[in-house]
Design an enzyme around this catalytic site. Structure first.
Site, PDB file in Angstrom:
ATOM      1  N   LYS A 135      -4.469 -14.268 -10.977  1.00 14.18           N
ATOM      2  CA  LYS A 135      -3.366 -13.426 -10.327  1.00 14.18           C
ATOM      3  C   LYS A 135      -3.421 -13.163  -9.009  1.00 14.18           C
ATOM      4  O   LYS A 135      -4.672 -13.725  -8.268  1.00 14.18           O
ATOM      5  CB  LYS A 135      -3.593 -11.954 -11.117  1.00 14.18           C
ATOM      6  CG  LYS A 135      -5.091 -11.557 -10.805  1.00 14.18           C
ATOM      7  CD  LYS A 135      -5.481 -10.217 -11.687  1.00 14.18           C
ATOM      8  CE  LYS A 135      -6.803  -9.624 -11.576  1.00 14.18           C
ATOM      9  NZ  LYS A 135      -7.278  -8.806 -12.565  1.00 14.18           N
ATOM     10  N   TYR A 169      -5.447  -3.014  22.698  1.00 11.34           N
ATOM     11  CA  TYR A 169      -5.077  -1.444  22.284  1.00 11.34           C
ATOM     12  C   TYR A 169      -6.116  -0.372  22.350  1.00 11.34           C
ATOM     13  O   TYR A 169      -7.180  -0.526  22.049  1.00 11.34           O
ATOM     14  CB  TYR A 169      -4.485  -1.659  20.808  1.00 11.34           C
ATOM     15  CG  TYR A 169      -2.999  -2.333  20.772  1.00 11.34           C
ATOM     16  CD1 TYR A 169      -1.936  -1.900  21.573  1.00 11.34           C
ATOM     17  CD2 TYR A 169      -2.850  -3.395  19.705  1.00 11.34           C
ATOM     18  CE1 TYR A 169      -0.647  -2.810  21.280  1.00 11.34           C
ATOM     19  CE2 TYR A 169      -1.695  -4.192  19.631  1.00 11.34           C
ATOM     20  CZ  TYR A 169      -0.954  -3.789  20.427  1.00 11.34           C
ATOM     21  OH  TYR A 169       0.438  -4.693  20.077  1.00 11.34           O
TER      22      TYR A 169
HETATM   23  C1  PLP Z   1      -8.578  -8.880 -12.782  1.00  9.42           C
HETATM   24  C2  PLP Z   1      -8.955  -9.043 -14.283  1.00  9.42           C
HETATM   25  C3  PLP Z   1     -10.113  -9.860 -14.772  1.00  9.42           C
HETATM   26  C4  PLP Z   1     -10.682 -10.641 -13.863  1.00  9.42           C
HETATM   27  O1  PLP Z   1     -11.940  -9.680 -13.357  1.00  9.42           O
HETATM   28  P1  PLP Z   1     -13.127 -10.510 -12.457  1.00  9.42           P
HETATM   29  O2  PLP Z   1     -13.825  -9.055 -12.341  1.00  9.42           O
HETATM   30  O3  PLP Z   1     -12.586 -10.923 -11.115  1.00  9.42           O
HETATM   31  O4  PLP Z   1     -13.685 -11.461 -13.016  1.00  9.42           O
HETATM   32  C5  PLP Z   1     -10.245  -9.643 -16.111  1.00  9.42           C
HETATM   33  N1  PLP Z   1      -9.726  -8.973 -16.970  1.00  9.42           N
HETATM   34  C6  PLP Z   1      -8.799  -8.055 -16.344  1.00  9.42           C
HETATM   35  C7  PLP Z   1      -7.932  -7.191 -17.415  1.00  9.42           C
HETATM   36  C8  PLP Z   1      -8.298  -8.012 -15.134  1.00  9.42           C
HETATM   37  O5  PLP Z   1      -7.490  -7.215 -14.772  1.00  9.42           O
END
Ligand code: PLP
Length: 719
Positions: free
Chosen positions: A377, A611
């Site tokens: 994701k 800045y």
């Molecule tokens: C993002 C997510 C993961 C992955 O988590 P990590 O800690 O990056 O391995 C797994 N399960 C769900 C439901 C998530 O939203």
């Protein structure tokens, strides 16, 4: 990655051999000496040349992952241009041959332009266009297996109109078919029946990344060539051939030849691509030139009638002309390209070897039947979703998770196969898309499941249980014995439009080694299995189960689920620098963040930089201006904390406020620093390393946030 980071010396060099073999086909070098020898050389052995060119184009262009078609479109455009130029170039020869005096000129002209070429050798160019396009569409739409099956059938049809025509000619329906076809085109050796299978095969070899040992591929190549020779001689002997371009054993022979050529390592000779194409295009012109010269010089006996000398004369003139032309072309071309050279202002480097390594390490840490579900994701945590997902698919990862339906659709368009789970909530009205792209949807509660089911479209789904995080999921009060909630769950399993392929939960303190947190996590796990067991008691078949994300695996490796949903660990880092975990895996960071020095300036003691005039030099200083800012993902909060970057293997502090597109670094203490040098903001430079979790901590955040917020503006480079 494929074309740039490997050496394809064998392929580059064979282009020239293939071009010379094609000259041989058109000049019959052994013609005056041995009819059989000439047949073997030009009608059998040299028949590998054109398929080789098709395969090479396929190898570099046809991929199930090439979601962007620009490179392929360029190929089509370039081929069409060359074809147009070649048609014009050969008009004088056409006139000389009386081409334009033929009957039914227009239909014949169209037929030649589309299939056969307006001069004998030019058929290759329209075949490249049609064959390439057909292969591209088939591979993108249905993957390599089906594309190969379809194009192999086309090849088979072509075979019976070519070398095997004598067998098909007198079979009632078949004979009729071929008679009809030969009205459309003079041969079956064209862009429909002949070329596509080689384009597909080339692309397949590139994507599959299965390399056969050189000894095996050479042996097999020679064996197949001998079979092809026997095939050709037999067909020739029994006078079955109408034409002699296509053989059954040409396919395996080409496959092993290509694999064998891939085993050469060394310098690339990309320029041979243009030279070989030029040789191919202009050698018929050279045949005419040599004949004319022989006439003028009264050297016909030597230059034309002696087939070997004739072949050599055509080869030498064609190659010299082509090398000279390519050299001029390259000079011109290079000048044009230079505008695009130079380092990118800010870029991410992703190390795919490290990604492969992490997949291997994670898999080893998982129980035997458990599969890795790669969480990609948010642009694969800022690493570039396309690059990461395509690589994971290529190395055999067959389960992915994303947050949104758009991300899921994008992955499918990239060519990603296998289970693809959407972790977030998709509007039920989009059920059609879930189905079309074969996505699995998380069911976040009973009401949502009902609404999705009511769409009337069959959709794959995983049920999410809320075991204590209280974010998404069905809440099941296992302590009370009403069983009402479990009834609801079993009803979901019975919904006719939902195909339940998984049931899962998410842990909320799995990263902590605190006693209270461990207790809570154990409760979550117990709650999950309690529900699962109740469902089982009701006779429900339990689908795939999953609980652990990265920390879930690292701290609770003893769980035996169907999947581990690994995100952050897959990218080779943990959320914080001092993470304590039960398992210690040797993970390697995948991402580096780099930029370049665009300017070096001197400021005097008392001058301010940036800045708000936050930084005031306490001595005469040298300041490097670096082309990266918070819009590229480097947090602004790192300003004024003495946070270091790496230049030339040395540390230098960021001074003043980080701007949207730039930042300033104090390089007074550094030696040998110049404009254009690379600045490492995350990653390794020489002996030093700036680890992403450390940067994240400095920015009062965690690695997950830092990485996933890498700006859309940074370029992603694979190494
Ligand atoms: C993002 C997510 C993961 C992955 O988590 P990590 O800690 O990056 O391995 C797994 N399960 C769900 C439901 C998530 O939203």
């Amino acid at each position: 990655m494929r074309a740039e980071s490997k050496s394809y010396t064998g392929i580059d060099c064979f282009r020239m051999i293939a071009a010379v073999l094609i000259i041989a086909i058109h000049t019959s070098p052994l013609g005056t000496y041995s009819e059989l020898g000439d047949f073997i050389l030009t009608r059998v052995i040299a028949r590998v040349a054109v398929p080789f060119f098709f395969m090479t184009s396929g190898f570099f262009l046809i991929s199930r992952y090439s979601y962007k078609s620009d490179k392929f479109m360029m190929f089509l455009k370039k081929t069409a241009l060359i074809y147009g130029a070649a048609i014009l170039l050969y008009i004088p020869i056409n006139i000389y041959n009386g081409y334009f005096k033929m009957e039914n000129l227009l239909p014949n002209l169209i037929k030649d332009i589309v299939f056969d070429g307006t001069l004998y050798h030019l058929w290759y160019l329209p075949a490249s266009l049609a064959g390439g396009a057909l292969a591209w569409v088939l591979v993108r739409k249905s993957g390599f297996h089906r594309a190969f099956a379809v194009t192999a059938v086309l090849y088979l049809i072509g075979l019976f109109g070519d070398s095997y025509y004598g067998l098909a000619e007198n079979v009632p329906v078949l004979g009729g078919f071929y008679t009809l076809w030969f009205q459309v085109s003079d041969y079956t050796r064209n862009g429909i029946f002949f070329a596509p299978v080689f384009f597909v095969l080339g692309g397949w070899i590139a994507d599959a990344q299965t390399h056969i040992r050189p000894a095996v591929s050479w042996t097999m190549c020679i064996v197949m060539l001998l079979f092809m020779l026997a095939e050709g001689l037999l067909l020739h002997h029994f006078q079955v051939q109408r034409h002699d371009s296509m053989y059954f054993f040409l396919l395996p022979c080409m496959y092993f030849l290509f694999q064998a050529l891939l085993s050469f390592r060394g310098k690339r000779h990309v320029w041979l691509r243009d030279v070989s194409l030029l040789v191919y295009s202009i050698h018929p012109m050279m045949i005419v030139v040599i004949r004319l010269a022989a006439k003028v010089l009264h050297l016909q006996t030597l230059l034309v009638e002696n087939s070997i000398v004739h072949f050599l004369a055509v080869t030498v003139t064609s190659v010299s002309f082509s090398v000279a032309a390519a050299a001029c072309w390259q000079r011109f071309g290079r000048r044009k390209n230079e505008q695009h050279k130079g380092a990118d202002r800010a870029y991410i480097e992703i190390n795919l070897d490290n990604l492969t390594h992490n997949v291997k390490v994670l898999r080893e840490a998982m129980p035997p039947k458990c599969e890795l579900m790669a969480v990609v994701k948010a642009q694969a945590y800022g690493h570039g979703m396309y690059e990461i997902a395509a690589h994971l698919d290529r190395i055999g990862v067959r389960a992915f998770a994303v947050a949104t339906v758009e991300e899921g659709i994008a992955l499918r368009r990239f060519g990603v196969r296998g289970e693809l789970l959407i972790l977030g909530c998709t509007p039920p009205e989009r059920a059609n898309e879930l189905r079309r792209y074969d996505l699995s949807q998380t069911l976040v509660d009973y009401d949502y499941a009902c609404r999705l089911n009511a769409q009337g479209v069959q959709v794959k789904a995983h049920i999410k249980l809320d075991t204590g995080m209280h974010r998404l999921g069905f809440w099941v009060p296992v302590e009370s014995d009403t069983g009402k909630e479990v009834q609801k769950l079993s009803r979901v399993f019975a919904m006719k439009n939902l195909i339940i392929n998984g049931i899962y939960t998410h842990l909320c303190v799995a990263d902590s080694q605190d006693e209270k947190d461990i207790l809570f996590t154990r409760q979550q796990i117990a709650r999950f299995y309690k529900v699962v067991n109740r469902l089982k008691k009701q006779g429900i078949h339990i689908p795939k189960t999953h609980i652990q994300s990265s920390y879930g695996l690292l701290n609770y490796p003893e769980l035996k689920c169907s999947y581990v949903r690994a995100g952050i660990a897959l990218y080779g880092v943990l959320s914080t620098p001092d993470a304590q975990t039960k398992l210690h895996l040797n993970l390697k960071p995948v991402l580096s963040l780099k930029a370049q020095i665009v300017l070096i300036r001197k400021v005097r003691q008392g001058d301010s930089v940036g800045y708000g005039r936050d930084f005031v030099a306490d001595r005469d200083s040298r300041i490097a201006i670096v082309s990266i800012g918070y819009a590229d993902g480097l947090p602004r909060i790192l300003s004024g904390r003495g946070h270091n970057v790496l230049i030339n293997g040395q540390q230098a502090p960021i001074v003043g406020r980080v701007c949207m597109d730039q930042l300033a670094v104090d390089i007074t203490a550094l030696s040998n620093v110049s404009v254009g040098m690379t600045v490492t903001l995350i990653g390794r430079d020489g002996d030093r390393e700036i680890a992403a979790p450390v940067v994240a901590e400095q920015a009062q955040s965690i690695t997950n946030e830092l990485l996933s917020r890498m700006g859309a503006r940074v370029v992603v480079r694979e190494i």
